[in-house]
Design a protein around this motif. Sequence first.
Motif, PDB file in Angstrom:
ATOM      1  N   TRP A   1      65.257 -12.754  54.751  1.00 33.03           N
ATOM      2  CA  TRP A   1      64.701 -14.019  55.224  1.00 33.03           C
ATOM      3  C   TRP A   1      64.781 -15.074  54.131  1.00 33.03           C
ATOM      4  CZ3 TRP A   1      60.874 -15.433  51.972  1.00 33.03           C
ATOM      5  CH2 TRP A   1      60.200 -14.404  51.283  1.00 33.03           C
TER       6      TRP A   1
ATOM      7  N   SER B   1      70.513  -9.213  55.990  1.00 33.20           N
ATOM      8  CA  SER B   1      70.263 -10.510  55.374  1.00 33.20           C
ATOM      9  C   SER B   1      68.770 -10.707  55.231  1.00 33.20           C
ATOM     10  CB  SER B   1      70.865 -11.617  56.250  1.00 33.20           C
ATOM     11  OG  SER B   1      70.499 -12.898  55.762  1.00 33.20           O
TER      12      SER B   1
ATOM     13  N   ASN C   1      69.435 -20.548  64.995  1.00 33.63           N
ATOM     14  CA  ASN C   1      68.722 -19.277  65.217  1.00 33.63           C
ATOM     15  C   ASN C   1      69.692 -18.140  65.539  1.00 33.63           C
ATOM     16  OD1 ASN C   1      66.027 -18.366  64.933  1.00 33.63           O
ATOM     17  ND2 ASN C   1      65.869 -18.018  67.130  1.00 33.63           N
TER      18      ASN C   1
ATOM     19  N   ASN D   1      67.277 -15.474  52.335  1.00 31.17           N
ATOM     20  CA  ASN D   1      68.678 -15.886  52.322  1.00 31.17           C
ATOM     21  C   ASN D   1      69.342 -15.713  50.966  1.00 31.17           C
ATOM     22  OD1 ASN D   1      70.612 -16.571  54.173  1.00 31.17           O
ATOM     23  ND2 ASN D   1      70.427 -18.764  53.872  1.00 31.17           N
TER      24      ASN D   1
ATOM     25  N   SER E   1      64.772 -17.121  60.594  1.00 35.55           N
ATOM     26  CA  SER E   1      64.518 -17.512  59.210  1.00 35.55           C
ATOM     27  C   SER E   1      63.285 -16.823  58.634  1.00 35.55           C
ATOM     28  CB  SER E   1      64.365 -19.031  59.105  1.00 35.55           C
ATOM     29  OG  SER E   1      63.230 -19.463  59.835  1.00 35.55           O
ATOM     30  N   ARG E   2      62.504 -16.184  59.477  1.00 34.98           N
ATOM     31  CA  ARG E   2      61.281 -15.528  59.012  1.00 34.98           C
ATOM     32  C   ARG E   2      61.398 -14.006  59.017  1.00 34.98           C
ATOM     33  NH1 ARG E   2      56.954 -18.572  58.466  1.00 34.98           N
ATOM     34  NH2 ARG E   2      55.553 -16.801  58.827  1.00 34.98           N
TER      35      ARG E   2
ATOM     36  N   ARG F   1      73.601 -16.346  58.298  1.00 35.01           N
ATOM     37  CA  ARG F   1      72.681 -16.799  59.341  1.00 35.01           C
ATOM     38  C   ARG F   1      72.702 -18.317  59.409  1.00 35.01           C
ATOM     39  NH1 ARG F   1      66.903 -14.883  58.316  1.00 35.01           N
ATOM     40  NH2 ARG F   1      67.819 -12.962  57.513  1.00 35.01           N
ATOM     41  N   ASP F   2      72.467 -18.825  60.584  1.00 36.78           N
ATOM     42  CA  ASP F   2      72.331 -20.258  60.813  1.00 36.78           C
ATOM     43  C   ASP F   2      70.926 -20.471  61.342  1.00 36.78           C
ATOM     44  OD1 ASP F   2      72.272 -22.870  61.836  1.00 36.78           O
ATOM     45  OD2 ASP F   2      74.407 -22.826  62.338  1.00 36.78           O
ATOM     46  N   ASN F   3      70.044 -20.851  60.456  1.00 33.59           N
ATOM     47  CA  ASN F   3      68.644 -20.975  60.857  1.00 33.59           C
ATOM     48  C   ASN F   3      68.438 -22.087  61.893  1.00 33.59           C
ATOM     49  OD1 ASN F   3      67.864 -18.878  59.178  1.00 33.59           O
ATOM     50  ND2 ASN F   3      67.435 -20.241  57.454  1.00 33.59           N
TER      51      ASN F   3
ATOM     52  N   SER G   1      59.113  -9.164  59.083  1.00 29.16           N
ATOM     53  CA  SER G   1      58.944 -10.583  58.821  1.00 29.16           C
ATOM     54  C   SER G   1      58.550 -10.805  57.362  1.00 29.16           C
ATOM     55  CB  SER G   1      57.878 -11.162  59.742  1.00 29.16           C
ATOM     56  OG  SER G   1      56.602 -10.628  59.380  1.00 29.16           O
TER      57      SER G   1
ATOM     58  N   THR H   1      62.054 -16.218  65.290  1.00 30.08           N
ATOM     59  CA  THR H   1      62.678 -17.159  64.348  1.00 30.08           C
ATOM     60  C   THR H   1      63.386 -16.368  63.258  1.00 30.08           C
ATOM     61  OG1 THR H   1      60.918 -18.765  64.777  1.00 30.08           O
ATOM     62  CG2 THR H   1      62.279 -19.111  62.818  1.00 30.08           C
TER      63      THR H   1
END
Length: 130
Positions: A53, A51, A77, A55, A30-31, A72-74, A101, A28
């Motif tokens: 996590w 980048s 993904n 953001n 975003s993590r 990023r486009d969480n 992470s 993931t």
Amino acid sequence: QVQLVESGGGLVQTGGSLRLHCAAAGLTVSRHFMGWFRQAPGKERDAVAVSSWANGVPWYTDSVTGRFSISRDNAQNTVSLLMDGLKPEDTAVYYCAAGPSITNWHLPTFPTLIDDYDHWGQGTQVTVSS
């Protein structure tokens, strides 16, 4: 199993633009810190943009600051690298990488070393002609 798949490389003239994409599976984005690295022939692989996590404001190496933009486009993904004002010295294989992470990075700096990253894509060639 983690997979990172880059796309969007190609041949462009000096001053042109390219957008690289990195699609992640098994992880993931975003993590994690997500980074773009590049390796020119006969040179080491170096970080270009990272980048967080969180953001927040990304990190860029000095030579691309003001020309490159990581995003990023969480929901999708994915991670992208928009490259404007390309120069011949930007010619390299570009790699997407997944780094520490949320729970595994406790330094007040961005991870910019190869050893900070656990997962890598196969790379995509970017060639800038003069």
